[in-house]
Design an enzyme around this catalytic site. Structure first.
Site, PDB file in Angstrom:
ATOM      1  N   GLY A  36       0.866  -1.193  -0.028  1.00  0.00           N
ATOM      2  CA  GLY A  36       0.161  -0.150  -0.192  1.00  0.00           C
ATOM      3  C   GLY A  36       0.791   1.308   0.044  1.00  0.00           C
ATOM      4  CG  HIS A  37       3.421   2.243   3.641  1.00  0.00           C
ATOM      5  ND1 HIS A  37       3.395   1.184   4.398  1.00  0.00           N
ATOM      6  CD2 HIS A  37       2.753   3.276   4.111  1.00  0.00           C
ATOM      7  CE1 HIS A  37       3.047   1.378   5.464  1.00  0.00           C
ATOM      8  NE2 HIS A  37       2.427   2.444   5.568  1.00  0.00           N
ATOM      9  CD  GLN A  61       0.053   7.706  14.915  1.00  0.00           C
ATOM     10  OE1 GLN A  61       0.534   8.719  14.353  1.00  0.00           O
ATOM     11  NE2 GLN A  61      -0.455   7.058  14.260  1.00  0.00           N
ATOM     12  CG  ASP A 151      -5.047   4.222   8.214  1.00  0.00           C
ATOM     13  OD1 ASP A 151      -5.431   3.138   9.079  1.00  0.00           O
ATOM     14  OD2 ASP A 151      -4.035   4.091   7.617  1.00  0.00           O
TER      15      ASP A 151
HETATM   16  O1  PAF Z   1      -0.828   6.048   9.086  1.00  0.00           O
HETATM   17  C1  PAF Z   1       0.109   6.406   9.530  1.00  0.00           C
HETATM   18  O2  PAF Z   1       0.936   5.435   9.336  1.00  0.00           O
HETATM   19  C2  PAF Z   1       0.265   7.213  10.664  1.00  0.00           C
HETATM   20  O3  PAF Z   1      -0.959   7.624  11.153  1.00  0.00           O
HETATM   21  C3  PAF Z   1       0.874   8.568  10.062  1.00  0.00           C
HETATM   22  C4  PAF Z   1      -0.115   9.175   9.033  1.00  0.00           C
HETATM   23  C5  PAF Z   1       2.310   8.381   9.400  1.00  0.00           C
HETATM   24  C6  PAF Z   1       0.966   9.563  11.160  1.00  0.00           C
HETATM   25  O4  PAF Z   1       2.132   9.219  12.156  1.00  0.00           O
END
Ligand code: PAF
Length: 298
Positions: A36-37, A61, A151
């Site tokens: 995905g990335h 987070q 997400d």
């Molecule tokens: O989706 C993610 O991997 C994280 O929530 C992000 C956007 C890099 C913020 O730390």
């Protein structure tokens, strides 16, 4: 490819790119990259002069009982994958650089978007996400920033953040990338061992059932929720967290099933918490993501 670890190096490098009038694409990640990335990285590569990927496991987070300590990390592997995708620079700061001693200023999203779904289950999660995303956008100053549809609530929070803080960046949302059996790619899939791996397809199967119910009963969002719940209930290793049908921009629950709609699902497979979604766009077409195996693509 450059590996940038300090804020000073990032500022100097970024200033050089700006002086040359280069467009910059930023892909924020927490590392341990998956297909995905890399799909988002390739899109960014096609759309910008310079592509920067940040690799930072953002501590703020994660809740106190979440997986911060064991979150998978492998910077050499990420570096090789990003180089292969044509990324120009990795920004991998330390937690001390991002959150210096005495850190006290947060970006705190409010309103319905941060009261439901992930926000209700993970108190403080979106405060941590919004704060680090705002910092990354300010530090890198990208023309475009790339996030994944998987997400979906994070996408909505970031969209709100960019609008509310008048940040001069274009939000680009890439598709969820799926394994051939439907499992959405996630760094946390590494936790799925033994029977948990096949059981994890329950999320995709539940969303597929929800979509069928949506298309069959376009008046009842509850029928869609029930269709998703019953698939999760039938999987012995799965425990449902939520199965919802909501407005993609606000995450407010829908009563009637009408476009646009987000079918959002969270479940535990054994001890691993997974999320997934299907999006019904305003034009009535479904975005269910893309498969790594083209034979399964729609
Ligand atoms: O989706 C993610 O991997 C994280 O929530 C992000 C956007 C890099 C913020 O730390």
């Amino acid at each position: 490819m450059r590996l940038i670890t300090t804020l000073e190096d990032l500022r100097q490098t970024r200033d050089g790119w700006s002086r040359q009038g280069r467009t910059i694409g930023l892909l924020p990640t927490m590392g341990y990259l998956h297909a995905g990335h890399l799909s988002h990285a390739r899109t960014a590569r096609a759309e910008n002069d310079i592509v920067v990927a940040s690799v930072f496991v953002n501590p703020t987070q994660f809740g106190p009982n979440e997986d911060l300590a064991r979150y998978p990390r492998d910077l050499p592997r990420d570096t090789a994958l990003l180089a292969d995708a044509g990324v120009d620079a990795i920004f991998a700061p330390t937690a001390d650089a991002m959150y210096p001693a005495g850190f006290a200023t947060w970006v705190e999203p409010a309103g319905p978007l941060t009261e439901r779904l992930e926000a209700a289950r993970r108190p403080g999660h979106f405060r941590g996400v919004a704060t680090v995303v705002a910092k990354l956008l300010l530090l890198v100053g990208p023309t475009r920033a790339y996030f994944g549809q998987k997400d979906a609530q994070q996408v909505a929070v970031v969209r709100r953040l960019i609008a509310d803080l008048n940040l001069p960046v274009e939000l680009r949302v890439g598709p969820t990338i799926r394994e051939p059996d439907g499992l959405a790619m996630s760094s946390r899939n590494v936790y799925l061992t033994g029977d948990a791996r096949p059981a994890a397809t329950a999320l995709y199967r539940a969303l597929t059932a929800g979509r069928a119910a949506f298309d069959a009963a376009p008046s009842s969002a509850d029928a869609v929720r029930e269709a998703m719940r019953s698939v999760i209930a039938a999987e012995p290793l799965a425990t449902l967290d939520y199965a919802d049908v909501c407005d993609p921009a606000t995450c407010a629950p829908l009563i009637t099933s009408e476009a646009p709609a987000l079918l959002a699902l969270a479940a535990r497979i054994g001890s691993t918490r997974l999320i997934d979604n299907f999006l019904l766009r305003a034009d009535g077409s479904w975005d269910i993501g893309q498969f790594t195996d083209a034979r399964h693509a729609e």
